[in-house]
Design an enzyme around this catalytic site. Structure first.
Site, PDB file in Angstrom:
ATOM      1  N   GLN A 289      41.948   1.166   5.077  1.00  0.00           N
ATOM      2  CA  GLN A 289      41.425   0.328   6.169  1.00  0.00           C
ATOM      3  C   GLN A 289      42.084  -1.036   6.180  1.00  0.00           C
ATOM      4  OE1 GLN A 289      37.066   0.493   7.279  1.00  0.00           O
ATOM      5  NE2 GLN A 289      37.004   0.334   5.057  1.00  0.00           N
ATOM      6  N   ARG A 302      35.217  -6.939   4.778  1.00  0.00           N
ATOM      7  CA  ARG A 302      35.528  -6.657   6.184  1.00  0.00           C
ATOM      8  C   ARG A 302      37.034  -6.775   6.376  1.00  0.00           C
ATOM      9  NH1 ARG A 302      30.919  -7.044   9.634  1.00  0.00           N
ATOM     10  NH2 ARG A 302      32.343  -6.280  11.226  1.00  0.00           N
ATOM     11  N   TRP A 305      41.395  -7.509  11.373  1.00  0.00           N
ATOM     12  CA  TRP A 305      41.363  -7.303  12.822  1.00  0.00           C
ATOM     13  C   TRP A 305      42.548  -7.952  13.543  1.00  0.00           C
ATOM     14  CZ3 TRP A 305      35.911  -6.336  15.231  1.00  0.00           C
ATOM     15  CH2 TRP A 305      35.091  -5.707  14.302  1.00  0.00           C
ATOM     16  N   ASP A 406      37.854   2.587  15.299  1.00  0.00           N
ATOM     17  CA  ASP A 406      36.465   2.166  15.100  1.00  0.00           C
ATOM     18  C   ASP A 406      35.895   1.491  16.355  1.00  0.00           C
ATOM     19  OD1 ASP A 406      34.157   1.889  13.646  1.00  0.00           O
ATOM     20  OD2 ASP A 406      34.892   0.310  12.316  1.00  0.00           O
ATOM     21  N   GLU A 409      31.243   0.226  20.835  1.00  0.00           N
ATOM     22  CA  GLU A 409      29.843   0.126  21.292  1.00  0.00           C
ATOM     23  C   GLU A 409      29.417  -1.275  21.665  1.00  0.00           C
ATOM     24  OE1 GLU A 409      30.764   0.353  18.250  1.00  0.00           O
ATOM     25  OE2 GLU A 409      30.549   2.387  17.499  1.00  0.00           O
ATOM     26  N   ASP A 473      28.307   5.016  10.230  1.00  0.00           N
ATOM     27  CA  ASP A 473      28.056   4.325   8.959  1.00  0.00           C
ATOM     28  C   ASP A 473      26.722   4.715   8.339  1.00  0.00           C
ATOM     29  OD1 ASP A 473      30.375   3.058   9.692  1.00  0.00           O
ATOM     30  OD2 ASP A 473      29.390   1.195  10.277  1.00  0.00           O
ATOM     31  N   HIS A 538      34.984   7.306   1.397  1.00  0.00           N
ATOM     32  CA  HIS A 538      34.919   5.898   1.808  1.00  0.00           C
ATOM     33  C   HIS A 538      34.389   5.089   0.627  1.00  0.00           C
ATOM     34  CE1 HIS A 538      34.481   2.292   4.101  1.00  0.00           C
ATOM     35  NE2 HIS A 538      34.626   2.877   5.271  1.00  0.00           N
TER      36      HIS A 538
END
Lengths: 679, 679
Positions: A289, A302, A305, A406, A409, A473, A538
């Site tokens: 990731q 995190r 991005w 990912d 939403e 998740d 994961h």
């Protein structure tokens, strides 16, 4: 007018004394009388608040009118039904009922601009069951509950009775409930063997609590609805995917073993690979990731991005990808449809006007939890092309063979988009648009069937554009609503409406409020993963709070063994994936799909058929050494003992490493299955 | 028709182009146009589930129609307004607008039997505040929220954010929310200086969330509504009690000191009395809930619910009551409107047909938490007379000078009553019927003004029939929604609609889910109690988990001192109680009642005026040594220091024993108040 009118061979409109009835191939779907009207329209004033992908949605319905009075008129190949709230009153809404490609199509036209709420009742029976509505994590059979359909975070805990849910609610408004899902869809399948699809992207709420009808609420007058019937469930899902499209097959390399979720840089990947390969683990890929960098927040690790290789995090990755590929190990990355404010992609997109705006005309910044991002505006064709180019250049050309696509939403309802359509209408459309961006980038690069990207968000149309779903998740626990178990109804429900390829994070993802992943959970999840289209681990959001696959020797050996189980099963799995690509039959299927005469199978949501020939009953509770399984009447063989069963409830030994799995003795694959006993 | 029509001097009906407007003494109350109709009617299908006094109520509104079209017709001394959902359509509902005893009365007549839902919009301003709706524990000013009006348990915790609430929900469905109350009432007071009362006992929900209107929902078409205006808030509450009735004065003996809540039998009472009197505590009475026996459940100590002296628990009580009375200490007991299945009262009532039935015609048994009871049917005149007789003989004649008249909220909605009226309609009526039973028993015994009974449940009409409210079962904690603080808005809101006498369990009551009463909480609560009409302690549901007034010397001395404060204040308190009996002006008043020009006072809900001349700001947080108080502009004297203040936010020293209390320098009682400094 009275009597029966056949619009075409399949659709039948019966005119009654004080109403009408519409049937398709003998299945009565719409029933309307003055006393029991099937349609209500009205006006509502909603409030929608988003906090990090969790929505607080309230509706104040100021008017809801029963359209009791119907006037049916024959047209060419169709019937027009005018509905009014008064005898001989003005038409408030018209229906055009017709047959189109063997489907019943009901189109709607509103005659009153004030109408923004719509409630339609579809005829139901007391015994009827319903499935689908996207990916449902708590209830496979949805009868007895209502299901708001709005793509969002699925919630942490998803059950107001649990401590984790309560804490998630208190701290982050993030607890969620049984209906919250990344992937809703206004489409359901009935045990009366029809599907019903409502064509809309507005907020909807399908209410299956009533005995005599299903009430479908939509926050607009939908364009149309479709119904189609079939003789079998297999035929029905084939027809559903005939409507929404089918997924390509998975790449060949997927069947080489497990995809290992690893973070931390090139060296870490190398070290872990060395270790697992030495244990005999079959590895098809590594999924990093953080290939584009990471950041630390209070939630956990995190990502950065900013979608391109982060050289300081992954030195020499360009060379390593090729090297690993030579050894049959692929490299997978990560992307989502947002760009973080600190990155150069954000700067470029903002300069070019590719980001969605706020009402003041500035870039709309979305809070993702201690960092902010812009929304790439997929209603802007240039922006979409640019983002596809980012995927092609930074990911495909760089050598990635897959990624997690990912999110999707979080489209805020007050964002201003290029196409000027209300974001409340675009919100649910977003996941499919995001899938399409990936699909087109991959297909334009000529890589369809070679690259796999997996998504959690979905909506109508995702069937065609998403190469693989992942269950989102899950919490790293045993809870039915948000743990290991929840992935099973998720796979079954999405499979019912045409997304036949599903998998999940082995071990789950969310570790919050004291929830930590145990070794046992990780092992049980891996056992289940071996019987899904793709195995992938994961690390979790807080890797230090989660037991890892290399946490000890026993776990390593367990995963290695499970990867060998998966690889042994691969020819069979591949045939199922091929069947899904060709006919839309999901890989993971509810028991009733092949045993429709067996009433007990209709409420089983924690077992599944893995293709026609294998039955899987994952152990989803802690500290179990045996497990009760329901077997429909057939000749079954328990894979680990070779013992034969003929059906009914049976209890089998199920120590760690030996999940309850059975195969049909008569299967053409029985020789393959019989090899599992030796692994 | 157009123009202005004065029905009478106060009521004014204005005919508009496409609607009408109704005002009372210049205050516009109803505004109606085709575009903005004021009335909606429709149909709903409710589900109501009760679990030990906690209700899960859901409504499925199938129709809600705006009555846009009005036809106004002049009648003798009134106007008739016919409303329809269509231009020139059939009348669905008629209003009769008239003036009656200086009030605006709006009567309703429905013309459609299907209507069981009613929504009326009363004109509102953005700045307007509203108060009342019974006894509200979380929000005194109700603007910005909706308030379901249904008598029930108020909830344990009453705030979904707290651990106690969450646990209460999970374990007993008992957590509750901000609006749950034992005493709801469809009556509110507006800062536009009018009150609005809806005459109904059906489920209602008053919604104060909208800027331009208040929407009053009722689950029937109510008989009528009343509005009345006044020039001052004092005049307004006087008018409210002119409508609902006023309470008698409290007995003289109440002012002798604190009523001690004691359980455990005659000897325990004797010992405790000896101990506290030796400390100089002023004691007016002992209140022994368990005078009729007790039982132990998982909730804690519960009572026997067979309403007569339990001789084994309280030997020689008959003699002791007389003896204590000679020493100016009264004895108080306990009763509620249910009879436990094990008792002889139950047997007698069942034999005589005095208990409510279930739908099969058998006695309806209500689950009160590990024991079951019959419901004395107050719609049966004979049963009511019998129960009054029980009170007279077993309690009044036995020598009791007061009691807790508990419960009243639990009438199940599926019970069958003698009068055959739907229990959904009788449910809210029950508390007032129960109050009336007590009132009549006491007044028929000639003891009104000598006996005090205190109630938590209420509804319209309770004003006249209940001699004293108590705030219900607070949690033994500092929480705003369910702890010490919550009692203050409770007193203020009930006072606004005519219940001017309020007090609470000193120390609170409910100890569950790890919540234990601290010494500090008990002491702070006692400090507040000294500035209410009556001081009374409670052991709590789990006495061993609750610090008690005799827990240590410091606490004993503190309560003794507070009892002396109360007794010192008694002449003033008595004058307030007299004013309440005469004019309906509550003893505890919001600051704006005397300082209506001061806008800040309208949102203060944790301070109160104790009569016109004393301002009390209870310390409702832990570990405080000083406290910030808001003083309206006036000449104030801090009672403990004698320091003078003229208004604004001030911080004063507030160690234990010295609650922030101020008096008006100009008060005719200032000499009395100045004595407090010496206690």
């Amino acid at each position: 007018m009275s009597g029966t009118l056949n619009v075409t061979k399949g659709v039948n409109v019966e005119i009654l004394q004080d109403g009408f009835e519409v049937a398709l191939n003998g299945v009565v779907l719409l029933q309307h009388t003055i006393q029991k009207p099937m349609l209500f329209v009205g006006h509502g004033e909603e409030t929608i608040e988003m906090y990090r992908g969790n929505f607080d949605i309230k509706d104040y319905v100021t008017e809801r009118t029963a359209l009791r009075y119907a006037n049916v008129e024959e047209m060419e190949g169709a019937y027009k039904i005018d509905l009014s709230n008064l005898k001989n009153g003005d038409t408030m809404l018209s229906l055009i009922v017709k047959e189109e490609e063997n489907r019943l199509k009901v189109e709607y036209q509103k005659n009153d601009a004030n109408i923004n709420r719509f409630w339609l009742r579809v005829a139901a029976d007391k015994q009827e069951k319903v499935y689908g509505c996207g990916e449902q994590l708590s209830h496979f059979n949805m009868r007895g509950k209502n299901f708001p359909l709005w793509t969002s975070e699925p919630g942490v805990g998803r059950n107001k009775q649990t401590y984790v849910t309560w804490q998630a609610d208190v701290v982050d408004k993030a607890g969620g409930d049984y209906y919250n899902t990344n992937f809703p869809q206004p489409t359901y399948v009935s045990s009366k063997k029809y599907y019903c699809h409502v064509e809309t992207t507005a907020y909807a709420d399908f209410d299956f609590r009533n005995e005599a009808f299903h009430e479908l609420q939509v926050w607009e007058v939908p364009k149309y609805m479709l119904f189609e019937t079939a003789d079998t469930y297999l035929e029905l899902v084939e027809k559903i995917t005939g409507l929404f499209g089918r997924q390509p097959e998975l790449p060949e390399w997927v069947y080489n073993g497990v995809v290992l979720g690893i973070q931390g840089g090139t060296d870490v990947v190398e070290q872990k690979l060395e270790k697992v390969l030495a244990k005999g683990m079959k590895v098809s890929g590594v999924w990093c990731q953080d290939w584009q960098g990471k950041r630390i927040t209070s939630f956990g690790k995190r990502l950065m991005w900013n979608w391109k290789w982060n050289e300081s995090e992954y030195p020499e990755l360009d060379k390593k990808i090729a090297e690993w590929k030579e050894n049959d190990i692929r490299f997978l990355g990560y992307i989502n449809p947002y760009v973080a404010i600190e990155g150069d992609l954000y700067k470029e997109a903002e300069d070019k006007g590719y980001l969605a705006l706020n009402t003041e005309g500035n870039t709309y910044l979305v809070d993702f939890g201690e960092f902010y991002c812009g929304v790439v505006d997929f209603t802007n064709e240039e922006a979409t092309e640019w983002y596809k180019q980012v995927i092609k250049e930074n990911m495909i050309d760089f050598g990635l063979d897959g990624w997690m696509a990912d999110f999707g939403e979080y489209l805020p309802t007050d964002v201003v988009l290029k196409n000027r359509i209300d974001a409340k209408i675009m919100h649910n459309a977003w996941p499919t648009m995001w899938a399409k961006v990936n699909y087109e980038a991959v297909s334009e690069a000529g890589k369809l069937g070679e690259i796999v990207y997996f998504m959690r968000a979905g909506y109508t149309g995702i069937q065609k554009y998403c190469t693989l779903l992942w269950g989102g998740d899950q919490s790293v626990d045993w809870s039915l609503d948000d743990g290991l178990a929840s992935v099973i109804p998720a796979a079954l429900s999405s499979g019912m409406i045409g997304c036949g390829l599903h998998h999940s994070d082995i071990g789950g993802y969310t570790s919050l409020h004291g929830n930590k992943r145990s070794k046992e959970l990780l092992m049980r999840w891996a056992e289940m993963g071996a019987f899904t289209p793709m195995m992938r681990t994961h690390e979790g959001n807080r890797p230090d709070d989660c037991f890892q696959f290399d946490g000890d020797e026993e776990t390593l050996e367990h995963l290695a063994r499970m990867s060998n189980v998966y690889v042994t099963m691969a020819p069979y799995i591949k045939s199922l994936v091929e069947e899904n690509a060709r006919r839309g039959i999901p890989v993971q299927r509810p028991l009733f799909m092949h045993y429709e005469e067996d009433e007990k199978t209709y409420d089983i949501q924690y077992q599944y058929l893995f293709g026609e020939d294998v039955l899987v009953a994952p152990v989803h509770q802690e500290n179990q050494t045996e497990w009760e399984v329901y077997l429909p009447e057939d000749q079954w063989v328990h894979v680990w003992s070779g013992e034969a069963y003929t059906g009914g409830s049976v209890t089998v030994q199920a120590p760690l490493g030996y999940p309850p799995v059975f195969y049909r003795k008569k299967s053409i694959w029985s020789e393959l299955f019989s090899k599992l006993i030796h692994i």
